[in-house]
Design a protein around this motif. Structure first.
Motif, PDB file in Angstrom:
ATOM      1  N   GLY A 103       0.777  -1.229   0.000  1.00 38.31           N
ATOM      2  CA  GLY A 103       0.000   0.000   0.000  1.00 38.31           C
ATOM      3  C   GLY A 103       0.809   1.280   0.000  1.00 38.31           C
ATOM      4  N   VAL A 104       2.140   1.171   0.058  1.00 40.22           N
ATOM      5  CA  VAL A 104       3.012   2.353   0.067  1.00 40.22           C
ATOM      6  C   VAL A 104       3.659   2.495  -1.308  1.00 40.22           C
ATOM      7  CG1 VAL A 104       5.014   3.454   1.134  1.00 40.22           C
ATOM      8  CG2 VAL A 104       3.461   2.052   2.519  1.00 40.22           C
ATOM      9  N   GLU A 105       3.557   3.690  -1.890  1.00 44.25           N
ATOM     10  CA  GLU A 105       4.135   3.906  -3.215  1.00 44.25           C
ATOM     11  C   GLU A 105       5.646   4.066  -3.120  1.00 44.25           C
ATOM     12  OE1 GLU A 105       2.773   6.302  -7.089  1.00 44.25           O
ATOM     13  OE2 GLU A 105       3.423   7.617  -5.461  1.00 44.25           O
ATOM     14  N   LYS A 106       6.363   3.319  -3.961  1.00 44.80           N
ATOM     15  CA  LYS A 106       7.817   3.387  -4.032  1.00 44.80           C
ATOM     16  C   LYS A 106       8.215   3.888  -5.414  1.00 44.80           C
ATOM     17  CE  LYS A 106       8.577   1.183  -0.037  1.00 44.80           C
ATOM     18  NZ  LYS A 106       9.353   1.709   1.108  1.00 44.80           N
ATOM     19  N   THR A 107       9.355   4.537  -5.509  1.00 41.85           N
ATOM     20  CA  THR A 107       9.890   4.968  -6.804  1.00 41.85           C
ATOM     21  C   THR A 107      11.312   4.469  -6.945  1.00 41.85           C
ATOM     22  OG1 THR A 107      10.711   7.072  -5.917  1.00 41.85           O
ATOM     23  CG2 THR A 107       8.467   7.054  -6.803  1.00 41.85           C
ATOM     24  N   ARG A 108      11.715   4.230  -8.184  1.00 38.08           N
ATOM     25  CA  ARG A 108      13.077   3.782  -8.440  1.00 38.08           C
ATOM     26  C   ARG A 108      13.496   4.226  -9.827  1.00 38.08           C
ATOM     27  NH1 ARG A 108      16.203   0.411  -5.616  1.00 38.08           N
ATOM     28  NH2 ARG A 108      18.060  -0.413  -6.628  1.00 38.08           N
ATOM     29  N   LYS A 109      14.735   4.657  -9.959  1.00 37.67           N
ATOM     30  CA  LYS A 109      15.266   5.068 -11.257  1.00 37.67           C
ATOM     31  C   LYS A 109      15.774   3.842 -11.997  1.00 37.67           C
ATOM     32  CE  LYS A 109      17.464   8.960 -11.575  1.00 37.67           C
ATOM     33  NZ  LYS A 109      18.491  10.029 -11.497  1.00 37.67           N
ATOM     34  N   VAL A 110      15.304   3.679 -13.244  1.00 43.88           N
ATOM     35  CA  VAL A 110      15.686   2.531 -14.061  1.00 43.88           C
ATOM     36  C   VAL A 110      16.052   3.015 -15.455  1.00 43.88           C
ATOM     37  CG1 VAL A 110      14.138   1.001 -12.779  1.00 43.88           C
ATOM     38  CG2 VAL A 110      13.329   2.104 -14.870  1.00 43.88           C
ATOM     39  N   VAL A 111      16.570   2.103 -16.278  1.00 40.63           N
ATOM     40  CA  VAL A 111      16.921   2.469 -17.648  1.00 40.63           C
ATOM     41  C   VAL A 111      15.668   2.496 -18.514  1.00 40.63           C
ATOM     42  CG1 VAL A 111      19.218   1.468 -17.437  1.00 40.63           C
ATOM     43  CG2 VAL A 111      17.360   0.089 -18.370  1.00 40.63           C
ATOM     44  N   ASP A 112      15.665   3.345 -19.530  1.00 43.56           N
ATOM     45  CA  ASP A 112      14.612   3.370 -20.535  1.00 43.56           C
ATOM     46  C   ASP A 112      15.021   2.412 -21.650  1.00 43.56           C
ATOM     47  OD1 ASP A 112      12.809   3.853 -22.528  1.00 43.56           O
ATOM     48  OD2 ASP A 112      12.996   6.024 -22.499  1.00 43.56           O
ATOM     49  N   PRO A 113      14.291   1.292 -21.844  1.00 42.68           N
ATOM     50  CA  PRO A 113      14.748   0.258 -22.782  1.00 42.68           C
ATOM     51  C   PRO A 113      14.832   0.716 -24.229  1.00 42.68           C
ATOM     52  CG  PRO A 113      12.505  -0.165 -22.054  1.00 42.68           C
ATOM     53  CD  PRO A 113      13.030   0.929 -21.186  1.00 42.68           C
ATOM     54  N   ALA A 114      14.103   1.790 -24.574  1.00 44.11           N
ATOM     55  CA  ALA A 114      14.106   2.240 -25.974  1.00 44.11           C
ATOM     56  C   ALA A 114      15.104   3.356 -26.233  1.00 44.11           C
ATOM     57  CB  ALA A 114      12.703   2.707 -26.365  1.00 44.11           C
ATOM     58  N   SER A 115      15.919   3.666 -25.241  1.00 48.43           N
ATOM     59  CA  SER A 115      16.765   4.860 -25.352  1.00 48.43           C
ATOM     60  C   SER A 115      18.228   4.562 -25.652  1.00 48.43           C
ATOM     61  CB  SER A 115      16.685   5.665 -24.050  1.00 48.43           C
ATOM     62  OG  SER A 115      17.259   4.939 -22.967  1.00 48.43           O
ATOM     63  N   PHE A 116      18.588   3.291 -25.867  1.00 47.65           N
ATOM     64  CA  PHE A 116      20.004   2.961 -26.015  1.00 47.65           C
ATOM     65  C   PHE A 116      20.592   3.571 -27.286  1.00 47.65           C
ATOM     66  CE2 PHE A 116      23.457   0.401 -27.742  1.00 47.65           C
ATOM     67  CZ  PHE A 116      24.321   0.367 -26.654  1.00 47.65           C
ATOM     68  N   THR A 117      21.768   4.146 -27.139  1.00 46.61           N
ATOM     69  CA  THR A 117      22.536   4.645 -28.289  1.00 46.61           C
ATOM     70  C   THR A 117      24.012   4.371 -28.046  1.00 46.61           C
ATOM     71  OG1 THR A 117      22.705   6.853 -27.289  1.00 46.61           O
ATOM     72  CG2 THR A 117      20.910   6.493 -28.868  1.00 46.61           C
ATOM     73  N   TYR A 118      24.728   4.065 -29.134  1.00 48.66           N
ATOM     74  CA  TYR A 118      26.183   3.942 -29.027  1.00 48.66           C
ATOM     75  C   TYR A 118      26.800   5.329 -29.006  1.00 48.66           C
ATOM     76  CZ  TYR A 118      26.198  -1.093 -29.880  1.00 48.66           C
ATOM     77  OH  TYR A 118      26.017  -2.453 -29.763  1.00 48.66           O
ATOM     78  N   ALA A 119      27.795   5.500 -28.180  1.00 54.13           N
ATOM     79  CA  ALA A 119      28.521   6.773 -28.161  1.00 54.13           C
ATOM     80  C   ALA A 119      29.398   6.856 -29.418  1.00 54.13           C
ATOM     81  CB  ALA A 119      29.382   6.867 -26.905  1.00 54.13           C
TER      82      ALA A 119
END
Length: 491
Positions: free
Chosen positions: A38-54
Motif C-alpha cells: 500500500g506504500v508507493e515506491k519509486t526507483r530510477k531505471v533504464v529506458d529500454p528504448a533509449s540505447f545509443t552507441y557513443a
C-alpha cells in the motif's frame, strides 16, 4: 589451482580486453512507481528504448579502452585493485563491506579471546552424542529462510566466523560451513516470495503486482532448500568418514589446531554471560533488519558493541586471564584475519569498474552488452526466449552481483521484451530471480561470497572444484522451472 587473487587479476585482464572489442553505449533513465503493501515506491531505471552507441566527432563508434594506468576518476588495468578497494560508500560494496568485515573481525577476535566459543563448541560436541549431523539441516533451513524473508547475504560472514570452527570440531569442514551459511542464504534469496531486495523491486519495475505469484515461489523455496540440505548432508557425511577428501583439508588445520582440553576449564558464569551477549546481539540484529531495515553501518555497530561487552565480561571474570590490553590485541588480530577477504572484495569490485560506470546514463561496455543480449533474445520462440532470459541473468550477475541493481538495469529491458516474444512478465521476474540468486554461489565478483570464503579460509579455486556439481544441478532444475512456468502460463 592458482591463488584467488591471481584468478581475479586474470579476469581483470579479460575485462580490460573487452573494452578494446566492444564500443560503449548509453541508456537514458526514467522513474517507475510501484506499490509495496500500500506504500508507493519509486526507483530510477533504464529506458529500454533509449540505447545509443557513443560516437566521436566523425560519427564513429567510441571505445573506452582501458590503459595500463589512469588518473583522476578513470580506472586502468594496474590501478583497478586500488580503485575497487576505495569505491562505493558505507552502505555497500566495496568500502562499506570491507570496513564491515574489519569491524566484525575485530569484534569476534575479542569474543574468541575469551575462550567462550572454544569451550562452548567442545561441550556441545560432548553433549550431542552422535547427533551432530542434525546441525546441518537446522542451520541450512534457518539461513535459507533468512535469505528468503529479508535478503540475508552479507550477514552470513559474521555467522560463518562462529560456525566454521564448530563444523571442523564436529568432524566436517569449512566448505560445509559455507554451504549452511552463505549458500543457504542464496538458495532462499533466489526462490523468495517476498525478498525486498530482489523480487519486490523486480515485480514493481515489471509492473507485476508486488508479492504476486507467491504460491509457486514458496513451493520452489521448499524444494530447493530441501535439495540443498540433502546435498550438504551427503557431502558432510562423506567428509566425516574421510576428512582428507575435503578440498579445504589443509586450510582447516587452522581450526583443528585451536582445540583445547575440555576437562581443564569449567563453563562458568562469565562464559554464559558472553554466550548470552552473542545470542542476544544476533537476535537484535535480525530484529533490526526486519523492523528497521538496518544495513551495513547499523549491523557493524551492533557487532562492535557485542565485542566490547564480551571483552569487558572477559576482563571482569578473568576469562583466559584476559586484560584490557588483551582486548585491544584481540581486536587487532581479528581485524588482521579479514585483510585477505577484504582484498578479494576490493579486487572483485575493481573488475566491474573496468567495464561499467556508476550511472547507466554514462557510456560503458556493460550497457552495450546488456543491449546486445536483449536484441538477441527478441527474435526467439517464447519458450526458448524464457530460458535465454534465465541464462542471460545468470551470466549478467557476474558483472552486477547486486540483486537490486541488476533488477534496475535488466527488468526495464526484459519485461517489455518478454511482451514482444510472448514471455509472461511473471516468468521474466522468475528468470531474473533464479539467475541472480544461484550464480552468487560461485561468482568471484560477489563480495559476500568472497568474504565468507575468506573467513572460512577456503580458496575460491577449491570452492569451484567442490561446488560445480551443485551448481550444475541448480542450473538444470532452474531451467526446468523457467521453461515449465512459461509453458503453463505462470502469472
Amino acid at each position: 589451482m592458482p591463488d584467488t587473487l591471481i584468478i581475479i587479476f586474470f579476469i581483470g585482464i579479460f575485462a580490460a580486453a573487452m573494452t578494446y572489442l566492444i564500443p560503449v553505449g548509453t541508456f537514458q533513465s526514467k522513474e517507475v512507481h510501484y506499490l509495496v503493501e500500500g506504500v508507493e515506491k519509486t526507483r530510477k531505471v533504464v529506458d529500454p528504448a533509449s540505447f545509443t552507441y557513443a560516437t566521436d566527432a566523425e560519427g564513429q563508434p567510441l571505445y573506452k579502452q582501458v590503459s595500463l594506468f589512469a588518473s583522476g576518476d578513470d580506472v586502468g588495468l594496474l590501478n583497478f585493485p586500488f580503485e575497487g578497494l576505495a569505491s562505493g560508500s558505507k552502505f555497500g560494496s566495496a568500502i562499506g563491506i570491507i570496513m564491515f568485515m574489519l569491524v566484525i573481525g575485530g569484534a569476534f577476535g575479542i569474543v574468541m579471546r575469551t575462550g567462550t566459543i572454544d569451550n562452548g563448541i567442545l561441550r556441545l560436541i560432548d553433549k550431542t552424542h552422535g547427533n551432530e549431523i542434525l546441525f546441518v539441516p537446522a542451520m541450512f533451513f534457518l539461513f535459507s529462510l533468512g535469505g528468503a524473508v529479508f535478503g540475508m547475504g552479507e550477514e552470513a560472514i559474521a555467522f560463518a566466523i562462529i560456525i566454521a570452527p564448530l563444523m571442523v570440531r564436529l568432524g566436517y569442514d569449512s566448505i560445509t560451513t559455507v554451504m549452511v551459511t552463505y549458500v543457504a542464504t542464496q538458495v532462499g534469496f533466489a526462490t523468495s516470495w517476498m525478498n525486498p531486495f530482489s523480487v519486490v523491486i523486480a515485480q514493481g519495475i515489471a509492473d507485476v503486482p508486488v508479492l504476486s505469484g507467491a504460491g509457486l515461489r514458496i513451493a520452489l523455496w521448499v524444494g530447493f532448500t530441501l535439495f540443498g540440505i540433502l546435498f550438504t548432508i551427503l557431502y558432510a557425511q562423506k567428509i566425516k568418514k574421510s576428512p582428507e577428501k575435503s578440498y579445504s583439508y589443509q586450510s582447516d588445520m587452522h581450526f583443528r589446531s585451536q582445540s583445547v582440553d575440555i576437562g581443564k576449564t569449567s563453563f562458568g558464569l562469565g562464559y554464559w554471560l558472553v554466550l548470552i551477549t552473542i545470542v542476544g546481539v544476533m537476535v537484535w540484529v535480525i530484529w533490526g533488519v526486519l523492523v528497521h531495515s538496518w544495513y551495513i553501518p547499523e549491523i557493524a555497530g551492533q557487532f562492535f558493541t557485542m565485542g566490547l561487552i564480551a571483552g569487558l565480561i572477559g576482563v571482569i571474570f578473568k576469562l583466559n586471564d584476559m586484560t584490557l590490553n588483551d582486548m585491544a590485541d584481540a581486536f587487532k588480530e581479528g581485524a588482521t584475519v579479514m585483510i585477505t577477504p577484504a582484498l578479494l572484495v576490493g579486487f572483485a569490485k575493481g573488475i566491474m569498474l573496468l567495464i561499467s560506470s556508476a550511472d547507466s546514463t554514462e557510456p560503458s561496455v556493460l550497457n552495450s552488452i546488456l543491449n546486445s543480449a536483449a536484441g538477441a533474445i527478441s527474435s526467439m520462440h517464447d519458450i526458448f526466449a524464457a530460458w535465454c532470459m534465465y541464462l542471460f541473468q545468470s551470466v549478467f550477475n557476474f558483472f552486477v552481483p547486486s540483486g537490486s541493481a541488476q533488477a534496475a538495469l535488466t527488468m526495464p529491458l526484459m519485461a517489455p521484451l518478454g511482451d514482444l516474444v510472448g514471455v509472461n512478465r511473471q516468468v521474466s521476474v522468475l528468470a531474473f530471480q533464479l539467475g541472480d540468486g544461484f550464480t552468487n554461489v560461485v561468482i568471484p565478483t560477489s563480495a559476500s561470497l568472497m568474504g565468507t570464503l575468506g573467513v572460512c579460509r577456503v580458496d575460491w579455486g577449491n570452492w569451484i572444484r567442490f561446488s560445480w556439481r551443485f551448481m550444475l544441478l541448480l542450473f538444470i532444475f532452474s531451467s526446468i522451472v523457467v521453461i515449465g512456468a512459461q509453458m503453463l502460463g505462470y502469472g
